[in-house]
Design a protein around this motif. Structure first.
Motif, mmCIF file in Angstrom:
data_model
loop_
_atom_site.group_PDB
_atom_site.id
_atom_site.type_symbol
_atom_site.label_atom_id
_atom_site.label_comp_id
_atom_site.label_asym_id
_atom_site.label_seq_id
_atom_site.Cartn_x
_atom_site.Cartn_y
_atom_site.Cartn_z
ATOM 1 N N ASN A 109 0.816 -1.213 0.000
ATOM 2 C CA ASN A 109 0.000 0.000 0.000
ATOM 3 C C ASN A 109 0.852 1.265 0.000
ATOM 4 O OD1 ASN A 109 -2.771 -0.812 -0.122
ATOM 5 N ND2 ASN A 109 -2.558 -1.647 1.929
ATOM 6 N N ILE A 110 2.143 1.108 0.242
ATOM 7 C CA ILE A 110 3.022 2.273 0.174
ATOM 8 C C ILE A 110 3.097 2.816 -1.255
ATOM 9 C CG2 ILE A 110 5.226 1.097 -0.328
ATOM 10 C CD1 ILE A 110 6.461 2.958 1.860
ATOM 11 N N GLY A 111 2.715 1.986 -2.241
ATOM 12 C CA GLY A 111 2.739 2.414 -3.635
ATOM 13 C C GLY A 111 1.672 3.420 -3.998
ATOM 14 N N LEU A 112 0.689 3.628 -3.112
ATOM 15 C CA LEU A 112 -0.263 4.711 -3.301
ATOM 16 C C LEU A 112 -0.565 5.290 -1.924
ATOM 17 C CD1 LEU A 112 -3.480 4.707 -5.537
ATOM 18 C CD2 LEU A 112 -2.795 6.475 -3.931
ATOM 19 N N MET A 113 0.452 5.895 -1.356
ATOM 20 C CA MET A 113 0.348 6.512 -0.035
ATOM 21 C C MET A 113 0.189 8.020 -0.230
ATOM 22 S SD MET A 113 0.314 6.042 3.237
ATOM 23 C CE MET A 113 0.941 4.369 3.373
ATOM 24 N N PRO A 114 -0.985 8.564 0.009
ATOM 25 C CA PRO A 114 -1.211 9.985 -0.274
ATOM 26 C C PRO A 114 -0.217 10.888 0.440
ATOM 27 C CG PRO A 114 -2.933 9.051 1.138
ATOM 28 C CD PRO A 114 -2.149 7.916 0.610
ATOM 29 N N GLY A 115 0.306 11.832 -0.308
ATOM 30 C CA GLY A 115 1.204 12.826 0.254
ATOM 31 C C GLY A 115 2.633 12.378 0.443
ATOM 32 N N LEU A 116 2.916 11.101 0.263
ATOM 33 C CA LEU A 116 4.272 10.599 0.510
ATOM 34 C C LEU A 116 5.219 10.980 -0.617
ATOM 35 C CD1 LEU A 116 6.085 8.946 2.409
ATOM 36 C CD2 LEU A 116 5.361 6.892 1.175
ATOM 37 N N VAL A 117 4.791 10.775 -1.841
ATOM 38 C CA VAL A 117 5.549 11.179 -3.029
ATOM 39 C C VAL A 117 4.827 12.372 -3.650
ATOM 40 C CG1 VAL A 117 6.234 10.494 -5.376
ATOM 41 C CG2 VAL A 117 6.454 8.872 -3.477
ATOM 42 N N GLU A 122 11.001 12.488 -7.275
ATOM 43 C CA GLU A 122 11.051 11.840 -5.970
ATOM 44 C C GLU A 122 10.673 10.366 -6.079
ATOM 45 O OE1 GLU A 122 8.695 12.334 -1.759
ATOM 46 O OE2 GLU A 122 9.137 14.155 -2.914
ATOM 47 N N GLY A 123 9.615 10.088 -6.835
ATOM 48 C CA GLY A 123 9.183 8.704 -6.992
ATOM 49 C C GLY A 123 10.216 7.847 -7.686
ATOM 50 N N LEU A 124 10.753 8.345 -8.788
ATOM 51 C CA LEU A 124 11.727 7.566 -9.550
ATOM 52 C C LEU A 124 13.048 7.400 -8.811
ATOM 53 C CD1 LEU A 124 10.914 8.965 -13.095
ATOM 54 C CD2 LEU A 124 10.538 6.626 -12.284
ATOM 55 N N ALA A 125 13.311 8.281 -7.842
ATOM 56 C CA ALA A 125 14.522 8.148 -7.034
ATOM 57 C C ALA A 125 14.463 6.925 -6.127
ATOM 58 C CB ALA A 125 14.742 9.403 -6.194
ATOM 59 N N TRP A 126 13.258 6.409 -5.898
ATOM 60 C CA TRP A 126 13.125 5.222 -5.037
ATOM 61 C C TRP A 126 13.983 4.061 -5.543
ATOM 62 C CZ3 TRP A 126 7.800 3.645 -2.658
ATOM 63 C CH2 TRP A 126 7.309 4.694 -1.863
ATOM 64 N N LYS A 127 14.064 3.903 -6.844
ATOM 65 C CA LYS A 127 14.712 2.717 -7.417
ATOM 66 C C LYS A 127 16.116 2.501 -6.875
ATOM 67 C CE LYS A 127 15.994 0.551 -11.805
ATOM 68 N NZ LYS A 127 15.947 0.633 -13.282
ATOM 69 N N THR A 128 16.874 3.573 -6.714
ATOM 70 C CA THR A 128 18.272 3.445 -6.306
ATOM 71 C C THR A 128 18.500 3.780 -4.829
ATOM 72 O OG1 THR A 128 18.701 5.716 -7.048
ATOM 73 C CG2 THR A 128 19.135 3.926 -8.609
ATOM 74 N N LEU A 333 11.954 4.795 5.381
ATOM 75 C CA LEU A 333 12.897 4.918 4.268
ATOM 76 C C LEU A 333 12.342 5.813 3.155
ATOM 77 C CD1 LEU A 333 14.149 1.219 4.018
ATOM 78 C CD2 LEU A 333 15.414 3.191 4.912
ATOM 79 N N ALA A 334 11.042 5.695 2.897
ATOM 80 C CA ALA A 334 10.416 6.531 1.861
ATOM 81 C C ALA A 334 10.447 7.995 2.232
ATOM 82 C CB ALA A 334 9.003 6.063 1.606
ATOM 83 N N MET A 335 10.224 8.291 3.503
ATOM 84 C CA MET A 335 10.242 9.684 3.959
ATOM 85 C C MET A 335 11.623 10.301 3.816
ATOM 86 S SD MET A 335 7.803 9.182 7.309
ATOM 87 C CE MET A 335 8.088 10.832 7.990
ATOM 88 N N GLU A 336 12.651 9.486 3.875
ATOM 89 C CA GLU A 336 14.008 10.008 3.720
ATOM 90 C C GLU A 336 14.276 10.528 2.318
ATOM 91 O OE1 GLU A 336 16.556 6.803 4.809
ATOM 92 O OE2 GLU A 336 16.071 6.918 6.965
ATOM 93 N N VAL A 337 13.559 9.986 1.320
ATOM 94 C CA VAL A 337 13.768 10.422 -0.062
ATOM 95 C C VAL A 337 13.291 11.856 -0.249
ATOM 96 C CG1 VAL A 337 13.210 9.983 -2.504
ATOM 97 C CG2 VAL A 337 13.548 8.060 -0.916
ATOM 98 N N GLY A 338 12.193 12.202 0.382
ATOM 99 C CA GLY A 338 11.622 13.529 0.212
ATOM 100 C C GLY A 338 12.169 14.552 1.171
ATOM 101 N N SER A 339 13.027 14.136 2.088
ATOM 102 C CA SER A 339 13.530 15.083 3.099
ATOM 103 C C SER A 339 14.696 15.905 2.566
ATOM 104 C CB SER A 339 13.975 14.310 4.332
ATOM 105 O OG SER A 339 15.011 13.390 4.019
#
Length: 339
Positions: A109-117, A122-128, A333-339
């Motif tokens: 469900n993290i793949g459609l988490m409102p407001g996270l990405v 930001e989304g495409l940065a997840w891959k690496t 970990l996802a929140m770290e991408v947008g920080s």
């Protein structure tokens, strides 16, 4: 009577390839199922076009030892059965919103988490980043391999009144698209329903659904402009980004030769730029389509995005993190991408 190679040559007959080189490897045909309308390699829903490009490229690079058949419109199997079928090895590939499997695997469900990405970058940065690496490991352990990372911004098609600000959701029957989005909408006062995007037209047509949140591409591919008087567009900003990758059964992936697996991985990665570009183009195109159909288009600004994000942080994010240790680690970990 079996004809030996020596006997065949003595009789002046052509020597069959199987006698010359041994048993030839049969070509592998991958079946790719998805819920979106079918088209061609150059026309139609970009997700179908991406699958067709994938099929063409893997066939070309494998010199025909790999090929793929595309089954659009859930013509091979129903939408909600596809992810489970890949896990069991009963389906080779699909292009599917990862959150559709969130009922069985809440981590997804993290793949459609409102407001996270809140952006494609930001989304495409997840891959690496660690979030992508952990999500990849989790999926592989469940029998699924991500081939192409695809993110899409979303918007809302509304039959009567707009759904733009948090306060607009009160009393609206709305399809959110994921459990987490539903939690946010419910907190805002909406009643929610769950169904795949290819069933939205019928739900809105009958009045079972007042508003639908879905990707910009689906907002047009499923002709919701025919029913909507308002569109909330993702062309400027969005709090609604969805991971909708091209994925493959790990059982099918592991059956391939090392060379064939390398081809799958390389082609999948190359198509990510096409997916990003096409998704962004659809964010702009959808507004034009709805305007031409007579709908009023509403854009989001930073204030609106932050209002939805604050509500999501207090509801969906907390609920997800409390599911289990995996969920808590993934969202951190996802929140770290947008920080």
């Amino acid at each position: 009577m079996r004809l030996s190679r020596r006997r065949a040559m003595a009789l002046g007959l052509a020597v069959p390839a199987l006698l010359r080189t041994g048993r030839a490897k049969a070509a592998t045909v991958l079946k790719i199922s998805h819920q979106f309308p079918g088209g061609t390699a150059t026309e139609g829903d970009f997700r179908d076009r991406l699958c067709r490009r994938f099929a063409e490229l893997v066939s070309e690079r494998s010199k025909g030892t790999l090929s793929a058949e595309i089954y659009p419109g859930s013509s091979l199997m129903k939408t909600n059965a596809q992810f489970s079928a890949m896990r069991k090895g009963a389906l080779d590939m699909s292009l599917i919103p990862i959150s559709y499997a969130g009922g069985d695997l809440p981590e997804l469900n993290i793949g459609l988490m409102p407001g996270l990405v809140t952006s494609y970058e930001e989304g495409l940065a997840w891959k690496t980043r660690p979030i992508g690496q952990e999500l990849t490991k989790f999926l592989a352990a469940k029998g699924v391999v991500i081939v192409t990372w695809i993110w899409q911004a979303g918007g809302a098609a509304c039959r009567s009144r707009p759904l733009v600000d948090v306060a607009d959701a009160k009393g609206v029957k709305v399809r959110g698209g994921s459990r987490e989005m539903d939690l946010v909408l419910q907190a805002a006062g909406a009643s929610v329903l769950s169904l795949p995007s290819n069933e939205l037209y019928a739900a809105m047509q009958t009045g079972a659904c007042d508003a639908a949140l879905t990707s910009s591409t689906s907002l047009t591919s499923f002709r919701l402009e025919e029913l909507a008087k308002h569109l909330t567009s993702g062309r400027a900003r969005s709090y609604w980004f969805m991971l909708e990758p091209l994925v493959m059964s790990k059982a099918a992936f592991d059956r391939l030769s090392a060379e064939e697996r390398d081809i799958i991985v390389a082609v999948g990665a190359e198509l990510e730029e096409f997916g990003r570009s096409a998704a962004m183009q659809d964010d702009v195109r959808v507004a034009k389509v709805y305007e031409a159909a007579g709908a009023t288009v509403h854009d989001l600004d930073d204030r609106l995005v932050q209002a939805w994000r604050a509500l999501a942080r207090d509801t969906a994010w907390k609920d997800y993190a409390n599911k289990n240790e995996n969920c808590a680690r993934l969202i951190k970990l996802a929140m770290e991408v947008g920080s």
